[in-house]
Design an enzyme around this catalytic site. Structure first.
Site, PDB file in Angstrom:
ATOM      1  N   GLY A  45       0.830  -1.189   0.000  1.00 40.24           N
ATOM      2  CA  GLY A  45       0.000   0.000   0.000  1.00 40.24           C
ATOM      3  C   GLY A  45       0.865   1.239   0.000  1.00 40.24           C
ATOM      4  N   GLN A  50       3.141   9.817   1.304  1.00 42.63           N
ATOM      5  CA  GLN A  50       4.402   9.076   1.316  1.00 42.63           C
ATOM      6  C   GLN A  50       5.280   9.374   0.103  1.00 42.63           C
ATOM      7  OE1 GLN A  50       2.365   5.151   2.358  1.00 42.63           O
ATOM      8  NE2 GLN A  50       4.356   4.978   3.360  1.00 42.63           N
ATOM      9  N   CYS A  92       6.315  -0.152   7.577  1.00 39.22           N
ATOM     10  CA  CYS A  92       5.921   0.999   6.777  1.00 39.22           C
ATOM     11  C   CYS A  92       7.069   1.400   5.856  1.00 39.22           C
ATOM     12  CB  CYS A  92       5.569   2.157   7.713  1.00 39.22           C
ATOM     13  SG  CYS A  92       5.097   3.667   6.872  1.00 39.22           S
ATOM     14  N   LEU A  93       6.745   1.715   4.612  1.00 35.68           N
ATOM     15  CA  LEU A  93       7.763   2.147   3.664  1.00 35.68           C
ATOM     16  C   LEU A  93       8.420   3.458   4.087  1.00 35.68           C
ATOM     17  CD1 LEU A  93       5.925   1.315   0.314  1.00 35.68           C
ATOM     18  CD2 LEU A  93       7.757   0.005   1.424  1.00 35.68           C
ATOM     19  N   HIS A 134      -3.894   1.212   7.563  1.00 34.59           N
ATOM     20  CA  HIS A 134      -2.543   1.779   7.605  1.00 34.59           C
ATOM     21  C   HIS A 134      -2.461   3.011   6.696  1.00 34.59           C
ATOM     22  CE1 HIS A 134       1.928   1.395   7.986  1.00 34.59           C
ATOM     23  NE2 HIS A 134       1.869   2.050   6.837  1.00 34.59           N
ATOM     24  N   GLU A 135      -2.972   2.882   5.470  1.00 36.02           N
ATOM     25  CA  GLU A 135      -2.928   4.015   4.535  1.00 36.02           C
ATOM     26  C   GLU A 135      -3.855   5.138   4.980  1.00 36.02           C
ATOM     27  OE1 GLU A 135      -0.387   3.867   2.774  1.00 36.02           O
ATOM     28  OE2 GLU A 135      -0.136   1.704   2.979  1.00 36.02           O
ATOM     29  N   HIS A 138      -2.005   7.306   7.294  1.00 32.08           N
ATOM     30  CA  HIS A 138      -1.133   8.254   6.586  1.00 32.08           C
ATOM     31  C   HIS A 138      -1.921   9.461   6.087  1.00 32.08           C
ATOM     32  CE1 HIS A 138       2.706   6.316   6.706  1.00 32.08           C
ATOM     33  NE2 HIS A 138       2.254   5.202   6.155  1.00 32.08           N
TER      34      HIS A 138
END
Length: 170
Positions: A45, A50, A92-93, A134-135, A138
């Site tokens: 995702g 991000q 997380c990226l 999660h997204e 963000h």
């Protein structure tokens, strides 16, 4: 085009994203870039903040591109239903090298719009529900770290700050 992933500590990641009033060519291009960036990372995702863009757009694909019908693009998403609970490890990226056990809903339903501006509802369970939540975090200026106990969160933040001081957080 693959875009650089913004790391923890950047203001854009801590700011709630702006809703999209009209889907333009710029949003379509952003989504294409986000998908390419997510697959390259690799991740399941990615939210627009991000990649440094303060817009309420997210893409997810829990199959990492293996199944075309599992790629979801959602503009202005909101959770309209959630149930159950799952406790799994999450990373997380934007916080590479760190993960923690996080509680998320087992099932969620999102409402948003697609790239054609059409209202959509998407249901996800297990990993997909986790990716959606999660997204969404963000898009609201939050991280999975914000869901940890103070002690665990502080420990990870101290380690990241040390990496920043050492010039190893890029």
């Amino acid at each position: 085009m693959i875009r650089p992933i913004v790391l923890w500590g950047s203001e854009v990641l801590e700011t709630p994203s702006d809703p999209i009033t009209k889907v333009t060519d710029a949003e379509v291009k952003l989504v294409q870039d986000m998908i390419e960036t997510m697959y390259k990372a690799p991740g399941v995702g990615l939210a627009a903040p991000q990649v440094g863009v303060n817009k309420r757009i997210m893409v997810t694909d829990t199959t990492s591109g293996e199944k075309k019908d599992h790629l979801f693009t959602i503009i202005n998403p909101e959770i309209v239903e959630s149930e159950g609970e799952q406790f799994e490890e999450e990373g997380c990226l934007s916080i590479p090298g760190f993960s923690a056990m996080i509680v998320r809903p087992k099932r969620v339903v999102l409402r948003g719009v697609d790239l054609n501006g059409k209202e959509i509802f998407i249901e996800g369970s297990d990993l997909l529900a986790r990716a959606f939540c999660h997204e969404m975090d963000h898009l609201d200026g939050r991280f999975f770290l914000d869901r940890l106990s103070f002690i665990k969160r502080d420990m990870i933040k101290r380690r990241i700050k040390k990496l920043i001081r050492q010039g190893k957080w890029e």
